[in-house]
Design an enzyme around this catalytic site. Structure first.
Site, short mmCIF file in Angstrom:
data_model
loop_
_atom_site.label_atom_id
_atom_site.label_comp_id
_atom_site.label_asym_id
_atom_site.label_seq_id
_atom_site.Cartn_x
_atom_site.Cartn_y
_atom_site.Cartn_z
N GLN A 192 8.44 7.86 8.44
CA GLN A 192 7.36 7.00 8.95
C GLN A 192 6.03 7.75 8.92
OE1 GLN A 192 7.97 5.56 12.97
NE2 GLN A 192 6.31 4.05 12.80
N HIS A 249 6.71 -1.31 11.52
CA HIS A 249 6.52 -2.18 10.37
C HIS A 249 7.81 -2.27 9.58
CE1 HIS A 249 5.21 1.91 9.35
NE2 HIS A 249 5.69 1.71 8.13
P1 AMP Z 1 5.75 4.29 6.38
O1 AMP Z 1 5.78 5.51 5.51
O2 AMP Z 1 7.07 3.61 6.51
O3 AMP Z 1 5.09 4.57 7.71
O4 AMP Z 1 4.85 3.25 5.59
C1 AMP Z 1 3.49 3.08 5.80
C2 AMP Z 1 3.00 2.24 4.67
O5 AMP Z 1 1.71 1.77 5.00
C3 AMP Z 1 2.89 2.97 3.33
O6 AMP Z 1 3.70 2.34 2.36
C4 AMP Z 1 1.40 2.86 3.00
O7 AMP Z 1 1.16 2.68 1.62
C5 AMP Z 1 0.98 1.66 3.81
N1 AMP Z 1 -0.42 1.63 4.18
C6 AMP Z 1 -1.15 2.62 4.72
N2 AMP Z 1 -2.40 2.20 4.94
C7 AMP Z 1 -2.46 0.92 4.52
C8 AMP Z 1 -3.49 -0.07 4.47
N3 AMP Z 1 -4.73 0.19 4.91
N4 AMP Z 1 -3.19 -1.30 3.98
C9 AMP Z 1 -1.94 -1.57 3.54
N5 AMP Z 1 -0.93 -0.68 3.57
C10 AMP Z 1 -1.19 0.54 4.03
#
Ligand code: AMP
Length: 114
Positions: free
Chosen positions: A94, A100
């Site tokens: 994460q 999410h």
């Molecule tokens: P996780 O590694 O499971 O916490 O996933 C976080 C996700 O959020 C990653 O796939 C990122 O690419 C995505 N993310 C980060 N910032 C943004 C943003 N501003 N808009 C859309 N997705 C984002």
């Protein structure tokens, strides 16, 4: 939370490619897509991760998962399916501390993850 990037997307302070919104949920495309379909479904309430859930949150999470699969179907994953992923804390990969659910589809995905 003002320092949470997903809370800032919910508040409209930074742009997000929104695909669904209601009183308690938001879905938007991932900024770094790992598959032809890659979007996130989040609760609007700031919950840090899945291990912060309380028993009273079970219906919220049910609605989140229902919305995730409904949107996956709308975006073309109904026939071949998709992957629904919730990463949690550092070992779970994460990187954004706002609960999410990733939805990835549109191509075959390997298993197990590295
Ligand atoms: P996780 O590694 O499971 O916490 O996933 C976080 C996700 O959020 C990653 O796939 C990122 O690419 C995505 N993310 C980060 N910032 C943004 C943003 N501003 N808009 C859309 N997705 C984002």
């Amino acid at each position: 939370m003002s320092d949470c990037i997903f809370c800032r997307i919910i508040a409209g302070e930074i742009p997000g490619k929104k695909i669904y919104e209601d009183d308690e949920l938001l879905a938007f495309h991932d900024v770094t897509p790992q598959a032809p379909v890659h979007f996130l479904v989040i609760p609007k309430r700031h919950i840090k991760n899945i291990m912060e859930l309380e028993s009273g949150d079970s219906s919220l999470i049910g609605r989140l998962l229902y919305r995730a699969q409904a949107l996956a179907a709308e975006l073309g994953c109904g026939e071949k399916g998709a992957r629904f992923v919730i990463n949690c804390k550092s070992d779970g990969g994460q990187t954004v501390d706002h609960l999410h659910c990733h939805v990835l589809g549109g191509r075959p995905l390997d298993w197990p993850p590295g």
